[in-house]
Design a protein around this motif. Structure first.
Motif, PDB file in Angstrom:
ATOM      1  N   UNK A 270      -7.213   8.052  11.784  1.00  0.00           N
ATOM      2  CA  UNK A 270      -7.960   6.306  11.885  1.00  0.00           C
ATOM      3  C   UNK A 270      -7.768   5.739  10.856  1.00  0.00           C
ATOM      4  N   UNK A 271      -7.196   6.002   9.364  1.00  0.00           N
ATOM      5  CA  UNK A 271      -7.430   5.337   8.080  1.00  0.00           C
ATOM      6  C   UNK A 271      -5.730   6.488   7.484  1.00  0.00           C
ATOM      7  N   UNK A 272      -4.994   5.034   7.068  1.00  0.00           N
ATOM      8  CA  UNK A 272      -3.912   5.574   5.574  1.00  0.00           C
ATOM      9  C   UNK A 272      -4.438   4.089   4.559  1.00  0.00           C
ATOM     10  N   UNK A 273      -3.193   5.275   4.024  1.00  0.00           N
ATOM     11  CA  UNK A 273      -4.267   4.881   1.916  1.00  0.00           C
ATOM     12  C   UNK A 273      -2.851   5.170   1.312  1.00  0.00           C
ATOM     13  N   UNK A 274      -2.290   4.222   1.669  1.00  0.00           N
ATOM     14  CA  UNK A 274      -1.209   4.244   0.406  1.00  0.00           C
ATOM     15  C   UNK A 274      -0.576   4.106  -1.036  1.00  0.00           C
ATOM     16  N   UNK A 275      -1.126   5.006  -1.667  1.00  0.00           N
ATOM     17  CA  UNK A 275      -0.791   5.158  -2.590  1.00  0.00           C
ATOM     18  C   UNK A 275      -0.212   5.970  -3.690  1.00  0.00           C
ATOM     19  N   UNK A 276       1.563   6.375  -3.105  1.00  0.00           N
ATOM     20  CA  UNK A 276       2.518   6.869  -3.537  1.00  0.00           C
ATOM     21  C   UNK A 276       3.227   5.302  -4.214  1.00  0.00           C
ATOM     22  N   UNK A 277       3.440   5.761  -5.614  1.00  0.00           N
ATOM     23  CA  UNK A 277       4.324   4.741  -6.671  1.00  0.00           C
ATOM     24  C   UNK A 277       5.141   5.833  -7.580  1.00  0.00           C
ATOM     25  N   UNK A 278       4.981   3.868  -8.691  1.00  0.00           N
ATOM     26  CA  UNK A 278       6.103   4.392  -9.887  1.00  0.00           C
ATOM     27  C   UNK A 278       5.489   2.860 -10.107  1.00  0.00           C
ATOM     28  N   UNK A 279       5.744   3.451 -12.123  1.00  0.00           N
ATOM     29  CA  UNK A 279       5.567   2.244 -13.020  1.00  0.00           C
ATOM     30  C   UNK A 279       7.056   2.246 -13.960  1.00  0.00           C
TER      31      UNK A 279
END
Ligand SMILES: NC(=O)c1ccc[n+]([C@@H]2O[C@H](COP(=O)([O-])OP(=O)(O)OC[C@H]3O[C@@H](n4cnc5c(N)ncnc54)[C@H](OP(=O)(O)O)[C@@H]3O)[C@@H](O)[C@H]2O)c1
Length: 226
Positions: free
Chosen positions: A74-83
């Motif tokens: 139902x839902x996808x949250x794209x929280x992968x990342x870097x700075x």
């Protein structure tokens, strides 16, 4: 917020923000799988570690496996990342490729892999994590802001593409988040001004809820008192 029985995937779900999102969505009754490049957390039975989501094939395989486990998506949250903070004069050109890959390409690959499942569900939600810093890039923020500006444009374009499919696509734009890593990097800062991961998780849970059915293509700043 009631997300009872809804299957959700959180990329970067072992990270500071991702873990708060996993916790909040589970509290709302969702069944949640985390997918991350970091090693699988021992306590998380429904987690997939060691997955490079910037690799389209790896992303598709992990999303397919997670959806099988969840029984639907139902839902996808794209929280992968870097700075990274780097000036152009002293920095490395490779940093631009790195941040493009971890911040934008991961969201592109995960979203593309999720679309057939969201369509099979008859609609659903995608929430991306952009950054307030992408609105006006300060010195040293060029590569990061460019990658997050890409996330904003992905959000807008995909929201238009998916209107007829009943899939909403939105982004939240945090400023500095109150994470252990940021506290260690900026020990003299006033942490009370920073937005808490839990507050961002609350906004994401709202965007996944029925109440947000008519919100799509939105880029929502969430910046505490910064
Ligand atoms: N922290 C802030 O102040 C802030 C502000 C604005 C926006 N954001 C955004 O919010 C999101 C979460 O940030 P955070 O502070 O929670 O970061 P975090 O604690 O570092 O968590 C991010 C997670 O994403 C994973 N990841 C990175 N590249 C990946 C890839 N190619 N495939 C799969 N997983 C990958 C990381 O794994 P590894 O450990 O292996 O890299 C990590 O577990 C990011 O998109 C970030 O850019 C953060």
């Amino acid at each position: 917020m009631n997300l009872a029985g809804k299957g959700c995937i959180v990329t970067g779900g072992f990270g500071a923000l991702g873990a708060a999102v996993v916790q909040r969505l589970r509290a709302a009754g969702a069944t949640v799988a985390a997918i991350d490049r970091a090693p699988k957390l021992q306590w998380d039975a429904v987690g997939f570690g060691g997955v490079d989501l910037a690799d389209p094939e790896a992303a598709r395989a992990a999303i397919d496996s997670a959806v099988t486990l969840l029984g639907g998506l139902y839902g996808l949250v794209n929280a992968a990342g870097a700075f990274r903070w780097e000036t152009l004069a002293d920095g490395d050109v490779a940093t631009w490729d790195l941040l493009y890959s971890v911040n934008l390409k991961t969201a592109v690959c995960a979203s593309k892999a999720a679309l057939p499942h969201l369509m099979a569900n008859g609609g659903g939600r995608i929430v991306n994590i952009g950054a307030g810093a992408a609105t006006k890039a300060a010195a040293g923020m060029g590569a990061y802001a460019a990658s997050k500006a890409g996330v904003a444009k992905l959000t807008e374009a995909l929201s238009e593409e998916m209107k007829a499919s009943g899939i909403t696509v939105n982004a939240v734009l945090p400023s500095i988040i109150d994470t252990p890593a940021n506290r260690a990097d900026m020990p003299k800062a006033d942490f009370s001004k920073w937005v808490k991961p839990e507050a961002i998780a609350e906004l994401i849970a709202f965007l996944l809820s029925d109440a947000a059915a008519d919100i799509t293509g939105a880029l929502i700043p969430i910046s505490g008192r910064v």
